[in-house]
Structures are given as structure tokens and as C-alpha cells.
Design a protein around this motif. Structure first.
Motif, mmCIF file in Angstrom:
data_model
loop_
_atom_site.group_PDB
_atom_site.id
_atom_site.type_symbol
_atom_site.label_atom_id
_atom_site.label_comp_id
_atom_site.label_asym_id
_atom_site.label_seq_id
_atom_site.Cartn_x
_atom_site.Cartn_y
_atom_site.Cartn_z
ATOM 1 N N GLU A 110 0.745 -1.081 0.109
ATOM 2 C CA GLU A 110 -0.038 -0.206 0.034
ATOM 3 C C GLU A 110 0.973 1.356 0.027
ATOM 4 O O GLU A 110 0.666 2.125 -0.708
ATOM 5 C CB GLU A 110 -0.851 -0.116 1.270
ATOM 6 N N ALA A 111 1.780 1.197 0.809
ATOM 7 C CA ALA A 111 2.561 2.478 1.084
ATOM 8 C C ALA A 111 3.383 2.915 -0.166
ATOM 9 O O ALA A 111 3.497 3.976 -0.826
ATOM 10 C CB ALA A 111 3.651 2.354 2.187
ATOM 11 N N GLU A 112 4.035 1.783 -0.801
ATOM 12 C CA GLU A 112 4.459 2.043 -2.032
ATOM 13 C C GLU A 112 3.701 2.419 -3.134
ATOM 14 O O GLU A 112 4.219 3.309 -4.189
ATOM 15 C CB GLU A 112 5.139 0.731 -2.671
ATOM 16 N N ALA A 113 2.403 1.859 -3.336
ATOM 17 C CA ALA A 113 1.369 2.309 -4.362
ATOM 18 C C ALA A 113 1.199 3.791 -4.097
ATOM 19 O O ALA A 113 1.038 4.599 -4.966
ATOM 20 C CB ALA A 113 0.155 1.712 -4.199
ATOM 21 N N ILE A 114 0.881 4.119 -2.871
ATOM 22 C CA ILE A 114 0.377 5.611 -2.497
ATOM 23 C C ILE A 114 1.600 6.428 -2.875
ATOM 24 O O ILE A 114 1.323 7.612 -3.648
ATOM 25 C CB ILE A 114 0.104 5.640 -1.018
ATOM 26 N N ALA A 115 2.957 5.856 -2.685
ATOM 27 C CA ALA A 115 4.226 6.879 -2.939
ATOM 28 C C ALA A 115 4.066 7.160 -4.432
ATOM 29 O O ALA A 115 4.420 8.212 -4.997
ATOM 30 C CB ALA A 115 5.287 6.279 -2.623
ATOM 31 N N LEU A 116 3.749 6.274 -5.221
ATOM 32 C CA LEU A 116 3.944 6.109 -6.812
ATOM 33 C C LEU A 116 2.911 7.444 -7.180
ATOM 34 O O LEU A 116 3.281 8.225 -8.010
ATOM 35 C CB LEU A 116 3.845 4.808 -7.376
ATOM 36 N N VAL A 117 1.774 7.082 -6.794
ATOM 37 C CA VAL A 117 0.774 7.917 -7.035
ATOM 38 C C VAL A 117 0.880 9.419 -6.793
ATOM 39 O O VAL A 117 0.636 10.625 -7.584
ATOM 40 C CB VAL A 117 -0.574 7.293 -6.927
ATOM 41 N N VAL A 118 1.225 9.479 -5.696
ATOM 42 C CA VAL A 118 1.410 11.015 -5.044
ATOM 43 C C VAL A 118 2.692 11.523 -5.860
ATOM 44 O O VAL A 118 2.403 12.513 -6.236
ATOM 45 C CB VAL A 118 2.044 10.959 -3.627
ATOM 46 N N TRP A 119 3.718 10.847 -6.208
ATOM 47 C CA TRP A 119 4.816 11.287 -6.881
ATOM 48 C C TRP A 119 4.105 11.740 -8.347
ATOM 49 O O TRP A 119 4.562 13.052 -8.763
ATOM 50 C CB TRP A 119 5.918 10.276 -6.912
ATOM 51 N N LEU A 120 3.564 11.031 -8.861
ATOM 52 C CA LEU A 120 2.844 11.220 -10.364
ATOM 53 C C LEU A 120 2.140 12.340 -10.333
ATOM 54 O O LEU A 120 2.093 13.208 -11.160
ATOM 55 C CB LEU A 120 2.398 9.868 -11.044
ATOM 56 N N GLU A 121 1.315 12.514 -9.198
ATOM 57 C CA GLU A 121 0.354 13.736 -9.053
ATOM 58 C C GLU A 121 1.269 14.986 -9.073
ATOM 59 O O GLU A 121 0.646 15.935 -9.749
ATOM 60 C CB GLU A 121 -0.429 13.393 -7.762
ATOM 61 N N GLY A 122 2.380 14.987 -8.299
ATOM 62 C CA GLY A 122 3.203 16.084 -8.257
ATOM 63 C C GLY A 122 3.969 16.314 -9.700
ATOM 64 O O GLY A 122 4.489 17.510 -9.767
ATOM 65 N N LYS A 123 4.036 15.449 -10.380
ATOM 66 C CA LYS A 123 4.890 15.658 -11.661
ATOM 67 C C LYS A 123 3.992 15.745 -12.716
ATOM 68 O O LYS A 123 4.481 16.390 -14.119
ATOM 69 C CB LYS A 123 5.482 14.292 -11.851
ATOM 70 N N LYS A 124 2.592 15.933 -12.694
ATOM 71 C CA LYS A 124 1.738 15.925 -13.799
ATOM 72 C C LYS A 124 1.981 17.042 -14.654
ATOM 73 O O LYS A 124 2.003 16.997 -15.834
ATOM 74 C CB LYS A 124 0.276 15.733 -13.084
ATOM 75 N N THR A 125 1.817 18.084 -14.140
ATOM 76 C CA THR A 125 1.936 19.334 -14.862
ATOM 77 C C THR A 125 3.136 19.559 -15.673
ATOM 78 O O THR A 125 3.016 20.120 -16.817
ATOM 79 C CB THR A 125 1.614 20.671 -13.761
ATOM 80 N N GLU A 126 4.237 19.304 -14.764
ATOM 81 C CA GLU A 126 5.631 19.214 -15.555
ATOM 82 C C GLU A 126 5.710 18.220 -16.614
ATOM 83 O O GLU A 126 6.092 18.855 -17.850
ATOM 84 C CB GLU A 126 6.542 18.967 -14.539
ATOM 85 N N LEU A 127 5.212 17.350 -16.352
ATOM 86 C CA LEU A 127 5.292 16.080 -17.778
ATOM 87 C C LEU A 127 4.362 16.561 -18.834
ATOM 88 O O LEU A 127 4.841 16.418 -20.028
ATOM 89 C CB LEU A 127 5.032 14.741 -17.132
ATOM 90 N N GLU A 128 3.338 17.054 -18.677
ATOM 91 C CA GLU A 128 2.371 17.353 -19.885
ATOM 92 C C GLU A 128 2.981 18.589 -20.331
ATOM 93 O O GLU A 128 2.709 18.792 -21.541
ATOM 94 C CB GLU A 128 0.946 17.578 -19.042
ATOM 95 N N GLN A 129 3.355 19.331 -19.816
ATOM 96 C CA GLN A 129 4.236 20.503 -20.363
ATOM 97 C C GLN A 129 5.369 20.015 -21.225
ATOM 98 O O GLN A 129 5.721 20.778 -22.344
ATOM 99 C CB GLN A 129 4.468 21.580 -19.342
ATOM 100 N N ALA A 130 6.080 19.212 -20.625
ATOM 101 C CA ALA A 130 7.310 18.832 -21.204
ATOM 102 C C ALA A 130 7.005 18.010 -22.607
ATOM 103 O O ALA A 130 7.760 18.246 -23.594
ATOM 104 C CB ALA A 130 8.172 17.867 -20.585
ATOM 105 N N TYR A 131 5.923 17.332 -22.634
ATOM 106 C CA TYR A 131 5.674 16.574 -23.997
ATOM 107 C C TYR A 131 4.561 17.077 -24.675
ATOM 108 O O TYR A 131 4.194 16.705 -26.114
ATOM 109 C CB TYR A 131 5.099 15.293 -23.381
ATOM 110 N N GLY A 132 3.643 18.121 -24.153
ATOM 111 C CA GLY A 132 2.650 18.466 -24.900
ATOM 112 C C GLY A 132 1.523 17.419 -25.150
ATOM 113 O O GLY A 132 0.704 17.827 -26.167
ATOM 114 N N LYS A 133 1.482 16.801 -24.116
ATOM 115 C CA LYS A 133 0.180 15.665 -24.197
ATOM 116 C C LYS A 133 -0.376 15.335 -22.752
ATOM 117 O O LYS A 133 0.117 15.697 -21.866
ATOM 118 C CB LYS A 133 0.929 14.394 -24.731
#
Length: 273
Positions: A110-133
Motif C-alpha cells: 500500500e505505501a509503495e502504491a500511494i508513494a507512486l501515485v502521489v509522486w505522479l500527481e506532483g509531476k503531472k503538470t511538468e510532464l504534460e508541459q514537457a511533452y505537450g500531451k
């Protein structure tokens, strides 16, 4: 007639009654009957025909398959870096000091899954801007275990908008076989080498070969890194050799402790005053 079984911890040895797993056994049968052979750089003779030029993945990612599957016989043409505006390395990891538990007939962390999703949530805007997708076109999440897959899906549904959560690929390793994403997040789930670490099943590199080669620009491991120990002659150990020798592969995990991610069920835990 063959039956393809899911790549999970409910995998059984069924070859003696004509059953094959989805880990490449059909391909092994084809190779066994192939009249063709090729010589590797290590001077070994292998069955089949090798497509020597590899362009999909950055060189740092395909290094796992090249060293431990193809005996250094590939011509690496993917390049050493990408030109997107993010700083994720080709191979990286986030250490989560967590525990794996048996859940129904599978396993989850559970902790690993939560960490992955929280990390991705924090990266969402940066990655979408980087790839334009949209994020679902950039990232896929894979894991060896069906229970971990379902828990990851549950978390993504809660934390991401519907247009992302309904489209993002979250599956066991072979869910992306034959496909690709710029970034692959891998939830290893296991935490104890004394357990049957699924990616080491039979000492074969199949799972991690498929997993790593789905990523074009970054393959990021979320795991209790105790299961990745160099020098043990296992698939996980081979990946550890590359992860720990790559500069910048250890990603910041302070967010795990700042948000109390290690204790996802803290309300049910005993506290001393």
C-alpha cells in the motif's frame, strides 16, 4: 492448443500439460523450431534472427536487455538523452521503506502504491508541459501483481481527473507488451528477499526485459530497494547493477516522509502516549 495465463503470483508450472505462460514461452517454441542462428558479441550461438539495431529506448534503458538478454549484441541507436524539459534519468528509483502483504491470492504494497501515485500527481503538470500531451499518453504504470494493479487503479481514480484515470495504462508487466510510453513507472511490490520475488522467478530476465523496454525516456522503479542487491546473479540484481552505477538514479523521496505515506492505515495502528 495453448492457454495463456496471466503473469502474476498465481502462475503455475503448467508446461507439462501443454499450458504456456505469457512470459514468452510461445516465442521460445518458435525459436526452438527456427532454422536460423546468430552469433553474439560474446561468441555464443543463439537460435533465431536478431534485429541488432535498437532505436526505441535511450541507451541507458536498453542497457539491461543488451547486457543480460542479448549478450551486448545490439547496436544502441536511441541516444543517451532526450530533449524534453524534465530531468528524469533513463533509469531511476524511489526508495520506499515499506512492507509487502499477501492480499487475497496475490500481493500488494500500500505505501509503495500511494508513494507512486502521489509522486505522479506532483509531476503531472511538468510532464504534460514537457511533452505537450495528456498524462495518459506519457506515462504507464506496471507491476508484477494483480492486487497491486487494482490498488493502484483505485488510487489513480481517487486522485486524478476522470479523463486521465480512465485512459492511463495500469497493468501487470505484459499489459504493455508490444507497446511503449515515454515514461514507465514500475511498482516492484516485494520487500523481502526471503519471499519469492516475482521478477526473479526461475532466474529468468523475461519480466524485467519486457518492463524496461516499454520505456522510451525513463524507467523509474518504486520499491523497497532492499530487494535490489548487486552481485546476486538474479534479474533484480542485474537491474541493481545498472541502477546503482548510474549517476542521478536515486530520486528524492522526502515527500514520502513529509506526507506520512509509510503509514496508509495509521488510524488502525496502536499508539503509545
Amino acid at each position: 492448443k495453448y492457454h495463456i495465463v496471466d503473469n502474476d503470483d498465481d502462475f503455475k508450472e503448467l508446461s507439462d500439460i501443454g499450458y504456456l505462460s505469457s512470459d514468452g514461452s510461445i516465442m521460445k517454441l518458435i525459436l526452438h523450431k527456427s532454422p536460423y542462428t546468430y552469433k553474439t558479441k560474446n561468441e555464443t550461438i543463439e537460435k533465431g534472427v536478431l534485429l541488432r539495431e535498437h532505436r526505441r529506448c535511450l541507451d541507458g534503458i536498453i542497457a539491461y536487455a543488451n547486457q543480460y538478454v542479448y549478450q551486448n549484441s545490439l547496436r544502441l541507436l536511441g541516444g543517451r538523452s532526450h530533449h524534453k524539459s524534465h530531468n528524469l534519468p533513463p533509469l531511476g528509483y524511489v526508495h520506499i521503506d515499506s512492507s509487502c502483504e499477501k492480499y487475497l491470492t496475490s500481493r500488494r504494497n500500500e505505501a509503495e502504491a500511494i508513494a507512486l501515485v502521489v509522486w505522479l500527481e506532483g509531476k503531472k503538470t511538468e510532464l504534460e508541459q514537457a511533452y505537450g500531451k495528456n498524462l495518459d499518453e506519457i506515462v504507464a504504470i506496471i507491476t508484477p501483481y494483480s492486487s497491486q494493479r487494482e490498488y493502484l487503479k483505485e488510487l489513480v481514480n481517487k486522485r486524478f481527473p476522470q479523463e486521465v484515470s480512465e485512459k492511463i495504462v495500469i497493468g501487470t508487466v505484459h499489459a504493455l507488451q508490444g507497446a511503449e510510453r515515454p515514461i514507465i513507472l514500475f511498482s516492484a511490490t516485494n520487500t523481502n528477499l526471503g519471499e519469492n520475488v516475482f521478477m526473479n522467478y526461475g532466474g529468468k530476465t523475461n519480466m524485467l526485459n519486457v518492463a524496461t523496454t516499454r520505456a522510451k525516456h525513463s524507467f523509474i522503479v518504486f520499491a523497497n530497494m532492499n530487494i535490489f542487491r548487486p552481485g546476486m546473479n538474479t534479474p533484480a540484481s542485474y537491474l541493481a547493477n545498472l541502477l546503482y552505477s548510474t549517476e542521478g538514479s536515486a530520486l528524492d523521496n522526502h515527500f514520502v516522509y513529509q506526507q506520512e505515506i509509510l503509514f496508509p492505515n495509521k488510524d488502525s495502528q496502536i499508539r503509545c502516549k
